[in-house]
Motif scaffolding. Sequence first.
Motif, PDB file in Angstrom:
ATOM      1  N   PHE A   1       8.298   6.264  -4.057  1.00  0.00           N
ATOM      2  CA  PHE A   1       7.650   5.499  -3.007  1.00  0.00           C
ATOM      3  C   PHE A   1       6.147   5.720  -3.100  1.00  0.00           C
ATOM      4  CE2 PHE A   1      11.971   5.831  -1.842  1.00  0.00           C
ATOM      5  CZ  PHE A   1      12.263   4.850  -0.922  1.00  0.00           C
ATOM      6  N   HIS A   2       5.414   4.598  -3.184  1.00  0.00           N
ATOM      7  CA  HIS A   2       3.960   4.631  -3.342  1.00  0.00           C
ATOM      8  C   HIS A   2       3.317   3.765  -2.271  1.00  0.00           C
ATOM      9  CE1 HIS A   2       4.066   6.288  -7.508  1.00  0.00           C
ATOM     10  NE2 HIS A   2       5.268   5.738  -7.483  1.00  0.00           N
ATOM     11  N   ARG A   3       2.073   4.086  -1.962  1.00  0.00           N
ATOM     12  CA  ARG A   3       1.286   3.194  -1.109  1.00  0.00           C
ATOM     13  C   ARG A   3       1.090   1.892  -1.867  1.00  0.00           C
ATOM     14  NH1 ARG A   3      -3.502   5.925   2.222  1.00  0.00           N
ATOM     15  NH2 ARG A   3      -4.070   3.728   2.207  1.00  0.00           N
ATOM     16  N   LEU A   4       1.231   0.784  -1.189  1.00  0.00           N
ATOM     17  CA  LEU A   4       1.061  -0.507  -1.849  1.00  0.00           C
ATOM     18  C   LEU A   4      -0.407  -0.762  -2.190  1.00  0.00           C
ATOM     19  CD1 LEU A   4       2.438  -3.083  -2.819  1.00  0.00           C
ATOM     20  CD2 LEU A   4       2.089  -4.036  -0.542  1.00  0.00           C
ATOM     21  N   ASP A   5      -1.317  -0.318  -1.335  1.00  0.00           N
ATOM     22  CA  ASP A   5      -2.731  -0.649  -1.527  1.00  0.00           C
ATOM     23  C   ASP A   5      -3.404   0.102  -2.674  1.00  0.00           C
ATOM     24  OD1 ASP A   5      -2.693   1.792  -0.202  1.00  0.00           O
ATOM     25  OD2 ASP A   5      -4.159   1.222   1.323  1.00  0.00           O
ATOM     26  N   ASN A   6      -3.041   1.356  -2.896  1.00  0.00           N
ATOM     27  CA  ASN A   6      -3.733   2.119  -3.943  1.00  0.00           C
ATOM     28  C   ASN A   6      -2.793   2.837  -4.915  1.00  0.00           C
ATOM     29  OD1 ASN A   6      -2.813   4.366  -2.555  1.00  0.00           O
ATOM     30  ND2 ASN A   6      -4.829   4.997  -1.829  1.00  0.00           N
ATOM     31  N   LYS A   7      -1.491   2.583  -4.784  1.00  0.00           N
ATOM     32  CA  LYS A   7      -0.459   3.133  -5.693  1.00  0.00           C
ATOM     33  C   LYS A   7      -0.304   4.652  -5.608  1.00  0.00           C
ATOM     34  CE  LYS A   7       0.026  -1.018  -7.302  1.00  0.00           C
ATOM     35  NZ  LYS A   7       0.733  -1.917  -6.449  1.00  0.00           N
ATOM     36  N   GLU A   8      -0.854   5.285  -4.567  1.00  0.00           N
ATOM     37  CA  GLU A   8      -0.707   6.731  -4.388  1.00  0.00           C
ATOM     38  C   GLU A   8       0.766   7.081  -4.160  1.00  0.00           C
ATOM     39  OE1 GLU A   8      -1.797  10.138  -1.052  1.00  0.00           O
ATOM     40  OE2 GLU A   8      -2.797   8.205  -0.957  1.00  0.00           O
ATOM     41  N   TYR A   9       1.245   8.101  -4.875  1.00  0.00           N
ATOM     42  CA  TYR A   9       2.623   8.560  -4.723  1.00  0.00           C
ATOM     43  C   TYR A   9       2.795   9.188  -3.347  1.00  0.00           C
ATOM     44  CZ  TYR A   9       6.898  11.240  -5.461  1.00  0.00           C
ATOM     45  OH  TYR A   9       8.157  11.762  -5.349  1.00  0.00           O
ATOM     46  N   LEU A  10       3.868   8.806  -2.644  1.00  0.00           N
ATOM     47  CA  LEU A  10       4.144   9.341  -1.314  1.00  0.00           C
ATOM     48  C   LEU A  10       5.327  10.306  -1.325  1.00  0.00           C
ATOM     49  CD1 LEU A  10       3.753   5.999   0.678  1.00  0.00           C
ATOM     50  CD2 LEU A  10       2.083   7.856   0.492  1.00  0.00           C
ATOM     51  N   PHE A  11       6.463   9.844  -1.845  1.00  0.00           N
ATOM     52  CA  PHE A  11       7.657  10.693  -1.931  1.00  0.00           C
ATOM     53  C   PHE A  11       8.663  10.025  -2.850  1.00  0.00           C
ATOM     54  CE2 PHE A  11       8.590   7.784   1.530  1.00  0.00           C
ATOM     55  CZ  PHE A  11       9.953   7.538   1.444  1.00  0.00           C
ATOM     56  N   GLY A  12       9.738  10.732  -3.142  1.00  0.00           N
ATOM     57  CA  GLY A  12      10.758  10.183  -4.013  1.00  0.00           C
ATOM     58  C   GLY A  12      12.155  10.484  -3.504  1.00  0.00           C
TER      59      GLY A  12
ATOM     60  N   ILE B   1       4.556  -0.045   1.639  1.00  0.00           N
ATOM     61  CA  ILE B   1       5.094   0.821   0.596  1.00  0.00           C
ATOM     62  C   ILE B   1       5.632  -0.025  -0.551  1.00  0.00           C
ATOM     63  CG2 ILE B   1       6.940   2.471   0.056  1.00  0.00           C
ATOM     64  CD1 ILE B   1       6.743   3.460   2.936  1.00  0.00           C
ATOM     65  N   GLU B   2       5.429   0.482  -1.749  1.00  0.00           N
ATOM     66  CA  GLU B   2       6.082  -0.102  -2.924  1.00  0.00           C
ATOM     67  C   GLU B   2       7.097   0.922  -3.422  1.00  0.00           C
ATOM     68  OE1 GLU B   2       4.969  -2.350  -7.052  1.00  0.00           O
ATOM     69  OE2 GLU B   2       3.560  -0.862  -6.311  1.00  0.00           O
ATOM     70  N   ILE B   3       8.323   0.462  -3.629  1.00  0.00           N
ATOM     71  CA  ILE B   3       9.373   1.331  -4.154  1.00  0.00           C
ATOM     72  C   ILE B   3       9.536   0.998  -5.638  1.00  0.00           C
ATOM     73  CG2 ILE B   3      11.770   2.048  -4.005  1.00  0.00           C
ATOM     74  CD1 ILE B   3      11.807   0.950  -1.141  1.00  0.00           C
ATOM     75  N   ILE B   4       9.421   2.008  -6.472  1.00  0.00           N
ATOM     76  CA  ILE B   4       9.518   1.810  -7.913  1.00  0.00           C
ATOM     77  C   ILE B   4      10.756   2.544  -8.416  1.00  0.00           C
ATOM     78  CG2 ILE B   4       8.386   2.184 -10.137  1.00  0.00           C
ATOM     79  CD1 ILE B   4       5.714   2.078  -8.592  1.00  0.00           C
ATOM     80  N   GLY B   5      11.673   1.789  -9.010  1.00  0.00           N
ATOM     81  CA  GLY B   5      12.893   2.356  -9.566  1.00  0.00           C
ATOM     82  C   GLY B   5      12.708   2.738 -11.021  1.00  0.00           C
ATOM     83  N   ASP B   6      13.761   3.328 -11.559  1.00  0.00           N
ATOM     84  CA  ASP B   6      13.730   3.722 -12.984  1.00  0.00           C
ATOM     85  C   ASP B   6      13.719   2.530 -13.900  1.00  0.00           C
ATOM     86  OD1 ASP B   6      13.661   6.402 -12.521  1.00  0.00           O
ATOM     87  OD2 ASP B   6      15.814   6.684 -12.677  1.00  0.00           O
TER      88      ASP B   6
END
Length: 101
Positions: free
Chosen positions: A5-16, A96-101
Motif C-alpha cells: 500500500f502506497h500513497r497515491l500522490d507520491n508513491k511513498e510506501y505505507l504498509f503491506g 492509496i494505491e495497492i500494488i500486487g505481485d
Amino acid sequence: MALDFHRLDNKEYLFGLDDKKYTNLHEIFTEYKNWTGVYVDPYGDIKLTIENQKMLVKIIDNYIEKTNLNTDKQKTIDILEFRTLLKYFSHQNLEIEIIGD
C-alpha cells in the motif's frame, strides 16, 4: 504474494499485507467486490479513494457485528489492524494505491 500500500500522490510506501494477512482479509475483500465490482487482486494494482477506504471500514464494521471474533484470534487482529490503518489514512485524506505481485 503480497500487497503493498502506497500513497497515491507520491508513491511513498505505507504498509503491506503478506499472504496470511491477505487470506485473513479475503472475506472483507470479497464483500468489497460485491459492493463495488472492484476486486482487490493480489496480482494487480488498484487505487483506493478516500470514499473507498471509508467503504472498506464500513464493510469491516458490518463484518465485526455479525461474526464471532473469538474463533480466530490472528484473523481478528489482522482485520482490526487493517481497519485502523484505513481509518487513519482516510482521515488524513490520503488516497492509496495497492500494488500486487
